[in-house]
Design a protein around this motif. Structure first.
Motif, PDB file in Angstrom:
ATOM      1  N   GLN A   6      10.456  27.783   2.526  1.00 26.49           N
ATOM      2  CA  GLN A   6      11.640  27.226   3.145  1.00 26.49           C
ATOM      3  C   GLN A   6      11.574  25.710   3.028  1.00 26.49           C
ATOM      4  N   ILE A   7      12.723  25.071   3.135  1.00 25.14           N
ATOM      5  CA  ILE A   7      12.806  23.614   3.021  1.00 25.14           C
ATOM      6  C   ILE A   7      11.838  22.943   3.988  1.00 25.14           C
ATOM      7  N   LYS A   8      11.767  23.436   5.205  1.00 24.47           N
ATOM      8  CA  LYS A   8      10.875  22.853   6.209  1.00 24.47           C
ATOM      9  C   LYS A   8       9.439  22.859   5.711  1.00 24.47           C
ATOM     10  N   GLU A   9       9.003  23.962   5.147  1.00 26.72           N
ATOM     11  CA  GLU A   9       7.638  24.059   4.644  1.00 26.72           C
ATOM     12  C   GLU A   9       7.407  23.105   3.476  1.00 26.72           C
ATOM     13  N   LEU A  12       7.085  19.572   4.910  1.00 27.40           N
ATOM     14  CA  LEU A  12       5.825  19.379   5.616  1.00 27.40           C
ATOM     15  C   LEU A  12       4.626  19.349   4.669  1.00 27.40           C
ATOM     16  N   ASN A  13       4.765  19.929   3.478  1.00 29.01           N
ATOM     17  CA  ASN A  13       3.671  19.930   2.506  1.00 29.01           C
ATOM     18  C   ASN A  13       3.694  18.718   1.572  1.00 29.01           C
ATOM     19  N   LEU A  14       4.704  17.871   1.695  1.00 30.44           N
ATOM     20  CA  LEU A  14       4.757  16.662   0.874  1.00 30.44           C
ATOM     21  C   LEU A  14       3.646  15.707   1.302  1.00 30.44           C
ATOM     22  N   PRO A  15       3.184  14.865   0.388  1.00 29.46           N
ATOM     23  CA  PRO A  15       2.213  13.833   0.785  1.00 29.46           C
ATOM     24  C   PRO A  15       2.837  12.906   1.835  1.00 29.46           C
ATOM     25  N   GLY A  37      17.771  14.512  10.042  1.00 31.01           N
ATOM     26  CA  GLY A  37      17.330  15.871   9.740  1.00 31.01           C
ATOM     27  C   GLY A  37      15.857  15.922   9.357  1.00 31.01           C
ATOM     28  N   LEU A  38      15.450  15.010   8.480  1.00 29.59           N
ATOM     29  CA  LEU A  38      14.039  14.944   8.087  1.00 29.59           C
ATOM     30  C   LEU A  38      13.166  14.540   9.265  1.00 29.59           C
TER      31      LEU A  38
END
Length: 77
Positions: A6-9, A12-15, A37-38
Motif C-alpha cells: 500500500q502507499i503508506k507502506e 514508510l519504507n523510503l529512506p 497527507g505525507l
C-alpha cells in the motif's frame, strides 16, 4: 506472490532523506495537500516503523514559511 504494498507502506519504507526531501518539495510547489497527507502518514507511524518526528516535520514547515516571508519581503522592496 504477496499482496501489493500500500502507499503508506511504500512511503514508510523510503529512506529518511527521501521523506524529508519529498515534504520539502511539496511545500516548495505549494502542494499543501500532498504535504499534509505525507506528514500525517509519517507522524502516525512510530519512528521505528519509518515515521518521522514532529520536530523534524515542524522544522521543514517553519523553514518553508520563513522562505515565503523572506521572498515576500524582498518583493515589496
Amino acid at each position: 506472490m504477496g499482496e501489493p504494498m500500500q502507499i503508506k507502506e511504500v512511503i514508510l519504507n523510503l529512506p529518511y532523506q527521501t521523506k524529508i526531501e519529498t515534504l520539502e518539495d511539496a511545500l516548495k510547489e505549494n502542494n499543501f495537500g500532498v504535504f499534509f497527507g505525507l506528514a500525517k502518514i509519517l507522524l502516525d507511524a512510530p519512528l521505528s516503523e519509518g515515521g518521522v518526528s514532529t520536530e523534524d516535520i515542524e522544522a521543514i514547515r517553519n523553514k518553508q514559511a520563513n522562505l515565503i516571508i523572506k521572498n515576500k519581503y524582498n518583493e515589496e522592496k
